[in-house]
Design a protein around this motif. Structure first.
Motif, PDB file in Angstrom:
ATOM      1  N   GLU A   8     -21.641  21.605 -19.509  1.00 14.06           N
ATOM      2  CA  GLU A   8     -21.078  22.529 -18.523  1.00 14.06           C
ATOM      3  C   GLU A   8     -20.199  21.786 -17.502  1.00 14.06           C
ATOM      4  OE1 GLU A   8     -24.309  22.502 -19.443  1.00 14.06           O
ATOM      5  OE2 GLU A   8     -24.253  24.366 -20.631  1.00 14.06           O
ATOM      6  N   ASP A   9     -20.648  20.586 -17.110  1.00 11.90           N
ATOM      7  CA  ASP A   9     -19.844  19.781 -16.185  1.00 11.90           C
ATOM      8  C   ASP A   9     -18.469  19.486 -16.784  1.00 11.90           C
ATOM      9  OD1 ASP A   9     -21.683  19.462 -14.069  1.00 11.90           O
ATOM     10  OD2 ASP A   9     -22.670  17.780 -15.086  1.00 11.90           O
ATOM     11  N   TYR A  10     -18.469  19.065 -18.032  1.00 11.93           N
ATOM     12  CA  TYR A  10     -17.198  18.665 -18.646  1.00 11.93           C
ATOM     13  C   TYR A  10     -16.320  19.866 -18.999  1.00 11.93           C
ATOM     14  CZ  TYR A  10     -18.575  13.885 -18.276  1.00 11.93           C
ATOM     15  OH  TYR A  10     -18.935  12.668 -17.750  1.00 11.93           O
ATOM     16  N   GLU A  11     -16.938  21.012 -19.249  1.00  9.85           N
ATOM     17  CA  GLU A  11     -16.148  22.238 -19.429  1.00  9.85           C
ATOM     18  C   GLU A  11     -15.488  22.641 -18.111  1.00  9.85           C
ATOM     19  OE1 GLU A  11     -18.955  24.987 -21.066  1.00  9.85           O
ATOM     20  OE2 GLU A  11     -18.566  24.339 -23.132  1.00  9.85           O
ATOM     21  N   LEU A  12     -16.213  22.472 -17.014  1.00  9.26           N
ATOM     22  CA  LEU A  12     -15.662  22.768 -15.694  1.00  9.26           C
ATOM     23  C   LEU A  12     -14.472  21.849 -15.409  1.00  9.26           C
ATOM     24  CD1 LEU A  12     -15.718  24.069 -12.849  1.00  9.26           C
ATOM     25  CD2 LEU A  12     -17.320  22.250 -12.193  1.00  9.26           C
ATOM     26  N   LEU A  13     -14.646  20.576 -15.652  1.00  7.94           N
ATOM     27  CA  LEU A  13     -13.559  19.622 -15.405  1.00  7.94           C
ATOM     28  C   LEU A  13     -12.336  19.937 -16.259  1.00  7.94           C
ATOM     29  CD1 LEU A  13     -15.523  16.254 -15.119  1.00  7.94           C
ATOM     30  CD2 LEU A  13     -14.506  17.603 -13.272  1.00  7.94           C
ATOM     31  N   ASP A  14     -12.579  20.300 -17.501  1.00  2.00           N
ATOM     32  CA  ASP A  14     -11.475  20.636 -18.394  1.00  2.00           C
ATOM     33  C   ASP A  14     -10.689  21.830 -17.843  1.00  2.00           C
ATOM     34  OD1 ASP A  14     -10.023  20.353 -20.948  1.00  2.00           O
ATOM     35  OD2 ASP A  14     -10.894  22.303 -21.389  1.00  2.00           O
ATOM     36  N   GLU A  15     -11.395  22.820 -17.353  1.00  5.04           N
ATOM     37  CA  GLU A  15     -10.752  24.022 -16.816  1.00  5.04           C
ATOM     38  C   GLU A  15      -9.993  23.707 -15.526  1.00  5.04           C
ATOM     39  OE1 GLU A  15      -9.413  27.623 -17.409  1.00  5.04           O
ATOM     40  OE2 GLU A  15     -10.780  26.605 -18.790  1.00  5.04           O
ATOM     41  N   LEU A  16     -10.611  22.917 -14.650  1.00  2.00           N
ATOM     42  CA  LEU A  16      -9.985  22.596 -13.369  1.00  2.00           C
ATOM     43  C   LEU A  16      -8.794  21.653 -13.527  1.00  2.00           C
ATOM     44  CD1 LEU A  16     -13.131  22.154 -11.080  1.00  2.00           C
ATOM     45  CD2 LEU A  16     -11.564  24.106 -11.184  1.00  2.00           C
ATOM     46  N   GLU A  17      -8.763  20.894 -14.601  1.00  2.90           N
ATOM     47  CA  GLU A  17      -7.678  19.944 -14.813  1.00  2.90           C
ATOM     48  C   GLU A  17      -6.389  20.614 -15.285  1.00  2.90           C
ATOM     49  OE1 GLU A  17      -8.205  16.892 -17.890  1.00  2.90           O
ATOM     50  OE2 GLU A  17      -7.684  15.415 -16.360  1.00  2.90           O
ATOM     51  N   LYS A  18      -6.499  21.788 -15.900  1.00  6.46           N
ATOM     52  CA  LYS A  18      -5.320  22.436 -16.483  1.00  6.46           C
ATOM     53  C   LYS A  18      -4.200  22.668 -15.469  1.00  6.46           C
ATOM     54  CE  LYS A  18      -7.795  24.440 -20.370  1.00  6.46           C
ATOM     55  NZ  LYS A  18      -8.481  25.616 -20.899  1.00  6.46           N
ATOM     56  N   PRO A  19      -4.487  23.231 -14.286  1.00  3.72           N
ATOM     57  CA  PRO A  19      -3.386  23.421 -13.320  1.00  3.72           C
ATOM     58  C   PRO A  19      -2.790  22.094 -12.848  1.00  3.72           C
ATOM     59  CG  PRO A  19      -5.364  24.615 -12.617  1.00  3.72           C
ATOM     60  CD  PRO A  19      -5.735  23.815 -13.818  1.00  3.72           C
ATOM     61  N   TYR A  20      -3.606  21.067 -12.751  1.00  6.74           N
ATOM     62  CA  TYR A  20      -3.113  19.749 -12.333  1.00  6.74           C
ATOM     63  C   TYR A  20      -2.163  19.181 -13.381  1.00  6.74           C
ATOM     64  CZ  TYR A  20      -3.112  14.946 -10.653  1.00  6.74           C
ATOM     65  OH  TYR A  20      -2.722  13.714 -10.192  1.00  6.74           O
ATOM     66  N   ILE A  21      -2.541  19.282 -14.651  1.00  7.11           N
ATOM     67  CA  ILE A  21      -1.680  18.800 -15.732  1.00  7.11           C
ATOM     68  C   ILE A  21      -0.377  19.594 -15.752  1.00  7.11           C
ATOM     69  CG2 ILE A  21      -1.460  18.685 -18.248  1.00  7.11           C
ATOM     70  CD1 ILE A  21      -4.468  17.990 -18.322  1.00  7.11           C
ATOM     71  N   ALA A  22      -0.470  20.899 -15.496  1.00  7.38           N
ATOM     72  CA  ALA A  22       0.730  21.750 -15.515  1.00  7.38           C
ATOM     73  C   ALA A  22       1.735  21.347 -14.440  1.00  7.38           C
ATOM     74  CB  ALA A  22       0.334  23.207 -15.352  1.00  7.38           C
ATOM     75  N   LEU A  23       1.269  20.676 -13.394  1.00  8.92           N
ATOM     76  CA  LEU A  23       2.163  20.254 -12.314  1.00  8.92           C
ATOM     77  C   LEU A  23       2.759  18.863 -12.553  1.00  8.92           C
ATOM     78  CD1 LEU A  23       0.167  21.570  -9.225  1.00  8.92           C
ATOM     79  CD2 LEU A  23       2.303  22.478 -10.155  1.00  8.92           C
TER      80      LEU A  23
END
Length: 200
Positions: free
Chosen positions: A18-33
């Motif tokens: 669950e921790d790593y799924e959360l990180l994966d989700e939160l990282e998407k907007p950062y990568i998009a920038l």
């Protein structure tokens, strides 16, 4: 997925699925920038603090990209030419490798290899003035990308220090940067490892 916006662990080895799924989700907007951060880094290179040349580092990248585009190069070569020195600010002693890592997940293998090695290939033009071996690039003579890198340096890199050259502005190339960095990272259909197209 966890309801909180932070992970439960203080050591990565203790993280849960669950921790790593959360990180994966939160990282998407950062990568998009990422394109915004890359374009901002190019704007920073317009600072004339890098003294001696007739143009700034930003203008050099823009001029190389303009030359590539005018030669009929594809989007990978144009963006590679634009960003080939983007690592100068943070890694002035190995900017070629740094710059290559920025673009590697999103461009053809040949382009990333060329950007990664352009530093040693460029020394062909000036290395002897420092007592270096100007032919150090010859160690890559058998590599399939050797000619692409030699041509890149001859046509678009070493020739792009001319303040009178009609260079296109960053705004012209911004859509290309955004298109390249919107690609799926390490897509085999984009990377095409082992395929050499060469310069147009």
């Amino acid at each position: 997925m966890s309801d909180t916006q932070t992970v439960s662990f203080t050591q990565m080895k203790d993280g849960t699925k669950e921790d790593y799924e959360l990180l994966d989700e939160l990282e998407k907007p950062y990568i998009a920038l990422a394109p915004d951060r890359i374009l901002e880094e190019l704007r920073k290179q317009d600072d004339p603090a890098h003294k001696g040349y007739k143009i700034t580092r930003a203008q050099h990248g823009l001029q190389a990209a303009t030359r590539a585009e005018e030669d009929g190069a594809d989007i990978d070569w144009i963006v590679g030419a634009l960003l080939h020195d983007v690592g100068d600010g943070l890694a002035p002693r190995n900017h070629d490798r740094f710059s290559a890592e920025v673009i590697r997940p999103y461009v053809r293998w040949e382009v990333a290899w060329t950007v990664e090695h352009h530093g040693i290939f460029q020394s062909f033009y000036y290395g002897h003035h420092y007592g270096w071996d100007r032919n150090a690039r010859d160690r890559f003579k058998a590599h399939p990308c050797f000619q692409s890198c030699a041509d890149f340096c001859e046509r678009w890199d070493q020739s792009s220090f001319d303040p009178d050259y009609p260079t296109k502005p960053l705004e012209h190339f911004e859509p290309l940067v955004r298109e390249v960095f919107a690609r799926k990272a390490y897509d085999p259909e984009v990377i095409r490892e082992g395929v050499v197209v060469g310069l147009p």
